[in-house]
Each structure stands twice: as structure tokens, then as C-alpha cells.
Enzyme design. Structure first.
Site, PDB file in Angstrom:
ATOM      1  CB  CYS A   2      46.222  42.461  31.025  1.00 42.81           C
ATOM      2  SG  CYS A   2      44.855  42.364  29.881  1.00 42.81           S
ATOM      3  NE  ARG A  27      48.191  42.331  36.701  1.00 43.42           N
ATOM      4  CZ  ARG A  27      48.119  43.440  37.435  1.00 43.42           C
ATOM      5  NH1 ARG A  27      48.345  43.372  38.730  1.00 43.42           N
ATOM      6  NH2 ARG A  27      47.871  44.605  36.898  1.00 43.42           N
ATOM      7  CD1 TRP A  73      39.309  39.155  32.805  1.00 36.96           C
ATOM      8  CD2 TRP A  73      39.118  41.280  32.134  1.00 36.96           C
ATOM      9  NE1 TRP A  73      38.042  39.581  33.112  1.00 36.96           N
ATOM     10  CE2 TRP A  73      37.895  40.882  32.713  1.00 36.96           C
ATOM     11  CE3 TRP A  73      39.234  42.581  31.637  1.00 36.96           C
ATOM     12  CZ2 TRP A  73      36.798  41.727  32.817  1.00 36.96           C
ATOM     13  CZ3 TRP A  73      38.132  43.432  31.740  1.00 36.96           C
ATOM     14  CH2 TRP A  73      36.928  43.000  32.325  1.00 36.96           C
ATOM     15  CG  ASN A  97      47.465  45.815  32.661  1.00 33.99           C
ATOM     16  OD1 ASN A  97      46.262  45.667  32.430  1.00 33.99           O
ATOM     17  ND2 ASN A  97      47.932  46.060  33.864  1.00 33.99           N
ATOM     18  N   GLY A  98      45.931  47.605  30.103  1.00 30.83           N
ATOM     19  CA  GLY A  98      45.217  48.881  30.224  1.00 30.83           C
ATOM     20  C   GLY A  98      44.225  49.009  29.093  1.00 30.83           C
ATOM     21  CD  GLU A 462      32.353  39.245  50.064  1.00 31.62           C
ATOM     22  OE1 GLU A 462      31.880  40.180  49.398  1.00 31.62           O
ATOM     23  OE2 GLU A 462      33.362  38.611  49.710  1.00 31.62           O
ATOM     24  CE  LYS A 466      33.992  36.235  47.555  1.00 31.77           C
ATOM     25  NZ  LYS A 466      34.937  37.286  47.825  1.00 31.77           N
ATOM     26  CD  GLU A 469      34.466  36.591  43.000  1.00 25.26           C
ATOM     27  OE1 GLU A 469      34.096  36.693  44.180  1.00 25.26           O
ATOM     28  OE2 GLU A 469      35.439  37.205  42.551  1.00 25.26           O
ATOM     29  CG  HIS A 485       8.595  44.832  51.972  1.00 29.99           C
ATOM     30  ND1 HIS A 485       7.354  45.335  52.284  1.00 29.99           N
ATOM     31  CD2 HIS A 485       9.290  44.808  53.142  1.00 29.99           C
ATOM     32  CE1 HIS A 485       7.302  45.631  53.576  1.00 29.99           C
ATOM     33  NE2 HIS A 485       8.464  45.316  54.115  1.00 29.99           N
ATOM     34  CE  LYS A 585      43.127  38.738  44.701  1.00 31.62           C
ATOM     35  NZ  LYS A 585      41.832  38.360  45.265  1.00 31.62           N
TER      36      LYS A 585
HETATM   37  C1  AGP Z   1      36.053  39.657  45.170  1.00 28.17           C
HETATM   38  O1  AGP Z   1      35.857  38.306  45.383  1.00 28.17           O
HETATM   39  C2  AGP Z   1      35.998  40.083  43.786  1.00 28.17           C
HETATM   40  N1  AGP Z   1      36.956  39.394  42.995  1.00 28.17           N
HETATM   41  C3  AGP Z   1      35.885  41.565  43.513  1.00 28.17           C
HETATM   42  O2  AGP Z   1      34.602  41.936  43.899  1.00 28.17           O
HETATM   43  C4  AGP Z   1      36.896  42.520  44.189  1.00 28.17           C
HETATM   44  O3  AGP Z   1      36.656  42.580  45.552  1.00 28.17           O
HETATM   45  C5  AGP Z   1      36.769  43.904  43.541  1.00 28.17           C
HETATM   46  O4  AGP Z   1      37.108  43.823  42.189  1.00 28.17           O
HETATM   47  C6  AGP Z   1      37.614  44.948  44.226  1.00 28.17           C
HETATM   48  O5  AGP Z   1      38.976  44.650  44.166  1.00 28.17           O
HETATM   49  P1  AGP Z   1      40.011  45.418  45.063  1.00 28.17           P
HETATM   50  O6  AGP Z   1      39.694  45.087  46.479  1.00 28.17           O
HETATM   51  O7  AGP Z   1      41.355  44.905  44.644  1.00 28.17           O
HETATM   52  O8  AGP Z   1      39.834  46.876  44.807  1.00 28.17           O
END
Ligand code: AGP
Length: 590
Positions: A2, A27, A73, A97-98, A462, A466, A469, A485, A585
Site C-alpha cells: 500500500c 507498493r 495491496w 497503510n498497515g 534466487e 525470480k 515471481e 534423493h 514490493k
Molecule cells: C524479490 O524479488 C521479492 N520481491 C521479495 O522476495 C523481496 O526480496 C522480499 O520481500 C524482501 O524485501 P526487502 O529486501 O525489501 O526486505
């Protein structure tokens, strides 16, 4: 998670709010809304399900010089016009926001008192509480309301007939911006880029009153306070796409500069870091998602260079496991945004148990920087794409330097040469990388498995995150040695296994994994910086050959390959890599 923006001035509030919301869209982007006070004092509201652009057709009809907006969000209540903010009750309008953790209990009491609710959100209770607490003074009503709320909140409140915005910040970020004849408040810096010269970061418990003429800040007891004003260095140009179709690609292209800037910035904090780390006997890396994956590499750097025990853990798990922390422990809280609730709370917990806490963050003055012993900057600049790219590589670069510093190694001429050559090697990787064939393989596949050993395993995790995501292709990351395994059962002709091989000592073992997958009919791609590996596997697997690289720095190079792969796959599948479905984000809620 948000984004909120407020404007008071001589300009057009709706246009300013809309522009701010566009800049805060990373956000959250499932619904958006705004409220503007007309010169008559009447409040006009527009709120809609969808991305911020759904508001555009309406803003020309909204006249007024004071307004506020919200891009959502969803946490409580599905995305819908009704659940979009602002929420209102009796001439009070609120954007939030929260999370209000005690909303259910408050709602029950408010309903019993005769209030009528129209949304499923937690936020709507705030509007009703302020309405009931208001005896004409919006600030004291907000103060009284704050005492009744449990949770996290950055709040903006408007009242019919009043040409100002009251704000409150508690465990969700909020800044105010000082312009010429106009003032602003917002969740984050990008909203104010190029809009005002100075900003102040509000502290937990702060209230403020924003009007065209002034910004008044008050502490938790409503005593007037001054918060430091800093230059607002972020410009609108820096937030542009710079000719790229997506922020993800633009930000990927900024990796070499990020690494260079991170190296330069490190010199300014090196001595302080050494002091904070002196006497450290164990290090723990905490973070979420990509930041956790960077921590996995930091752990390896400390083990290798400093030979001390090191761990990496999801911040969300650490918080609730009754962690064993002793004096002599140092905790690195890795977070791009500096706002992630789980990481902040985990860092605070570790600190309360006696650990030294160091933030590794991309956002100066973010929440995490205010609760730690030292800050190591990641100098990536604003990262708008929801998927982290340049910040991940910057985090690894910063952790590499932290480990070398702690190990007490003056950088040897050989290491210095490697470091100074790194940005050029990263640039070369970006210029030459070609993952189109592999991206088409992934886009057509039923599942993609990223495999690796050692550093390659950390990057494999990672790569998998990615890819899922931004492309929504099912994917997992596994240690290459674990394949036999259990994971081999998943391999068939519809799967793609992407095997990372950058350490010559481990190459023969990882090549075994390639052969095991091929024997079961799976498709294989190999990302390697070892020409001998490429040669051996040519014709059997799709080969992505990266520039030769020192094994400790290879994660920075192979990160580019997996990020580029995720981006290209997303584009092939017609996804929006900058705003993946269901995500946001800055995850400021738990
Ligand atoms: C990364 O591509 C993601 N959007 C997510 O995993 C992100 O890294 C995670 O939410 C942590 O965010 P931050 O680094 O702002 O703490």
C-alpha cells in the site's frame, strides 16, 4: 505494501495525488482511490478496483487544492471498489497503510454503538473511531484514536470543510516533503521525486498537520517537534525507464553501476563496521525472499574468509523460534527496502537478546536504519520493479566486503584487481548474455528446476524465486546433490533443469546431476563460467557461457543470467514483470 500520498498547495490536488500514486504503485496495485477537498469544503471521492490508471478518466473532474490517495495491496477484504481506500464515516476520510490487528474487536463495538460498515477492510474502523472521537479538532481525535489501535499504521485523514491533512505514523513508513507554496506527505521517496527540495522522515508515534502554508510535526504526546530535514535527491529522471520497456530490464542494466557505487560507499562505513563487529564469534544473516538468498551467500563469505560459524535464516522464521542468541553474535539484517516488517522485528528481537545488529539496505533513513548498531549501504538507487535485481547483486557485493573486512584482510593486490575488474565483467555479461532459447524452453515447460552446489545453490534458489515471481512458471531450487534423493521423480520431458556450475572443484559432481536428468528425458541448460564444462556438455544441454570469474564473485555474474532468464520468460508469456500478480514490493505487514 500500500502506498499513500497527500498534497496541500496551490496546484491541482487530484493531479498531484495521481502522479504520486503512479510512483508508489510498486507498493501495491490491486485498487486505488483518492479524496480531494473542493474549495467549498465538500470532499469528492473516487475509488476503483485495478491499477492506479483506473483513476485517470476521473481526475479532470475533481477540483481542489488538498487531497490524498491510496494504492492498495489487499490484506483484509478482496480487491474491489468498496474495499479500496479512502474509507469514510461522518465527514471523516482515511487512507491507511498497515494492519489494524484489533479491528474485529473494534468493529464489533462500533457496530454495537450504531456505526454502519460497508467494506470488509480493517482500515474502515479508523474512520469510524475518528468520527466518534472528534469534537472539532482532527488532531486530538486522531491522537485519541491512536491509543485504541493495535498494529501498524501510516494514516492520512481529511475532514469535510478543513483544507488540511492530519497524519500519523506507527510502524509503517511516512515522510513529509516541503515544497514552494505546497507541501506533501507520502509513504516513500519516489512519490516526491522532483516535487520538493527537502523531506523529513517521521518517527514512530509522530503526528503532523499538512497545509499549503506549513507542516507541523508533533510527537506521541502532541508536543511540537522538529524532525531533521534532508535534501530530496531523487529526481523524476532517475525514476524514468531510460528507454527500456520495463523497470526490471532497466534495473538489471544498472547492476554494474550498483556494484561500483556499493564498493565506493563501503569505504565510508568500513571503520564503524569493524568496531561494531569486534569480538564477534558468530554471524547470522536474516532477510526475506531475495534478501534471504543474499544472506545465504554472506554466510558462505564469512565462513570462508573469517572461519567463524555463520547462519542464514528467513527473518519470518527466526522471529518465532525462540532464537538462541549470545553476546558475541552479530546479526546482519538484509533488506532492500529497509521496511520489511519481519526483518525489522527479527532484528529488534536479536538486538534485545544482546546481538550486535547491522542493517544492509538500499534505502538510507529507512526504518531498519533507525534500530541497528551500524548500516552498510547498498547503493542501487531506487528499485521500482517488484522483483529485486540490482539490489540483490548489490547486497552480495556489500556482504563480500563485510566478510573481507571482518576477516581483517587488507585487500591484497590480487583481490583488489578482481574487485576493480568486477563492474566491467558484469557489464560484459549484460552485453553478451543470450538466454532467448532457454527462456522459450522455460516458457513451454511444465516446471523448471534450478540446481547447483555451494554458491551456485544459493543462486539457484534466487533464480527459481525470480522465475516464478515474474513468469508464474512453477519452479524450485535444489542442491544438485539432492536431486537423486527425491527430486528426480519430478523429471520428465516437460521439465527444464537449469544447472549452475561456476566452481571448477565442484564441476564434476554437478555434471553428474546433468547426466542424471538427461538419462530421464529431462531438458537441461547449464549456466557456467567454465569453458571446459561448456565444451563437455555442448550438444547435450543448452549452454549459457558467462565470462571467466573468481568463484567467490561468481554469484554476482550468474545472478545476471538467472535474472535475465526470468525477465525474458515473463515477456514471452506476456506477463508484466514489474508488477507480478498478488505481490507488492515493500512487505510492511506480517
Ligand atoms: C524479490 O524479488 C521479492 N520481491 C521479495 O522476495 C523481496 O526480496 C522480499 O520481500 C524482501 O524485501 P526487502 O529486501 O525489501 O526486505
Amino acid at each position: 505494501m500500500c502506498g499513500i500520498i497527500g498534497y496541500a498547495g496551490g496546484g491541482n490536488a487530484a493531479e498531484n495525488v495521481y502522479e504520486g500514486l503512479k510512483r508508489l504503485e510498486y507498493r501495491g496495485y490491486d485498487s486505488a482511490g483518492m479524496a480531494v477537498i473542493a474549495p467549498s469544503g465538500e470532499v469528492k471521492v473516487i475509488k476503483k478496483q485495478g491499477k492506479v490508471s483506473v483513476l485517470e478518466p476521473y481526475i479532470a473532474d475533481i477540483r481542489g487544492a488538498v487531497g490524498m490517495g491510496h494504492t492498495r495491496w489487499a490484506t483484509h477484504g478482496k480487491p474491489s471498489d468498496i474495499n479500496a481506500h479512502p474509507h469514510s464515516a461522518g465527514g471523516i476520510y482515511v487512507v491507511h497503510n498497515g494492519i489494524i490487528e484489533n479491528y474485529a474487536e473494534l468493529k464489533e463495538k462500533l457496530i454495537a454503538a450504531g456505526e454502519t460498515f460497508i467494506s470488509e477492510t480493517d482500515s474502515e474502523v479508523i474512520a469510524h473511531l475518528i468520527k466518534l472521537n472528534c469534537d472539532g479538532n482532527i488532531l486530538t481525535a486522531l491522537h485519541k484514536t491512536a491509543k485504541m489501535l493495535t498494529g501498524s499504521y501510516a494514516l492520512m485523514v481529511m475532514r469535510e470543510g478543513e483544507h488540511k491533512i492530519a497524519v500519523l505514523k506507527y510502524r509503517s513508513s511516512l515522510i513529509v516533503g516541503y515544497g514552494e507554496g505546497e507541501n506533501f506527505c507520502a509513504s516513500d521517496r519516489p512519490a516526491l521525486a522532483g516535487k520538493c527540495d527537502k523531506i523529513s522522515v517521521l518517527e514512530d508515534g509522530d503526528f503532523a498537520l499538512i497545509s499549503a502554508e506549513k507542516i507541523e510535526i508533533f510527537d506521541k504526546d502532541l508536543t511540537p517537534v522538529c524532525r531533521p530535514k534532508t535534501e530530496n535527491a531523487l529526481t523524476a529522471e532517475k525514476l524514468g525507464l531510460n528507454g527500456c520497456p520495463h523497470y526490471m530490464l532497466k534495473e538489471l542494466r544498472e547492476v554494474p553501476q550498483t556494484v561500483q557505487n556499493t564498493f565506493n560507499s563501503f569505504n565510508e562505513v568500513k571503520d564503524e563496521l569493524s568496531e561494531v563487529l569486534s569480538g564477534t564469534k558468530r554471524v547470522i544473516f536474516l532477510g526475506c525472499g531475495t534478501a534471504y538468498h543474499a544472506g545465504l551467500i554472506g554466510k558462505k563469505y564469512f565462513e570462508t574468509f573469517a572461519r567463524i560459524p555463520a547462519e542464514a535464516e528467513n527473518a519470518s522464521e527466526f522471529r518465532y523460534k525462540d532464537p538462541v542468541i549470545s553476546r558475541g553474535d552479530a546479526v546482519f539484517a538484509v533488506t532492500q527496502s529497509g521496511e520489511t516488517a519481519d526483518t525489522i522485528e527479527a532484528a529488534l528481537l536479536a538486538k534485545s537478546l544482546g546481538a550486535k545488529v547491522i542493517a544492509v539496505t538500499n534505502v538510507p533513513q529507512s526504518a531498519i536504519t533507525r534500530c541497528v548498531h551500524a548500516v552498510v549501504p547498498v547503493a542501487a538507487g531506487a528499485e521500482i520493479c517488484v522483483a529485486a535485481t540490482k539490489s540483490y547483486v548489490g547486497q552480495i557485493a556489500a556482504l563480500y566486503l563485510c566478510a573481507l573486512t571482518f576477516a581483517g584482510k587488507a585487500v591484497t593486490p590480487k583481490e583488489f584487481k578482481l574487485l576493480s575488474e568486477l563492474p566491467a565483467a558484469l557489464q560484459k555479461t549484460i552485453n553478451n548474455i543470450n538466454v532467448y532459447t532457454l527462456a522459450h524452453m522455460c516458457a513451454r515447460s511444465g516446471g523448471v528446476y534450478f540446481l547447483g552446489r555451494g554458491y551456485d545453490y544459493a543462486v539457484a534458489l534466487e533464480g527459481s524465486l525470480k522465475l516464478k515471481e515474474v513468469s508464474y512458471v512453477p519452479s524450485e531450487g535444489y542442491p544438485a546433490g539432492e536431486l537423486k534423493h527425491g527430486t528426480l521423480a519430478l523429471i520428465d520431458e516437460n521439465t527444464v533443469s537449469v544447472v549452475l556450475i561456476t566452481d571448477s572443484a565442484l564441476a564434476p559432481k554437478s555434471e553428474n546431476a546433468v547426466e542424471q536428468v538427461l538419462s530421464r528425458g529431462g531438458k537441461v541448460a547449464v549456466i557456467t563460467c567454465l569453458p571446459a564444462v561448456a565444451k563437455r556438455l555442448e550438444g547435450k544441454a543448452e549452454i549459457i557461457l558467462l565470462p571467466a570469474c573468481n568463484k567467490f564473485l561468481s554469484p554476482l555474474v550468474s545472478a545476471i543470467a538467472v535474472q535475465e532468464l526470468a525477465y525474458r520468460t515473463a515477456v514471452i508469456l506476456g506477463r508484466d514483470p514489474d508488477k507480478p500478480r498478488n505481490l507488492a514490493k515493500s512487505v510492511t505487514v506480517e
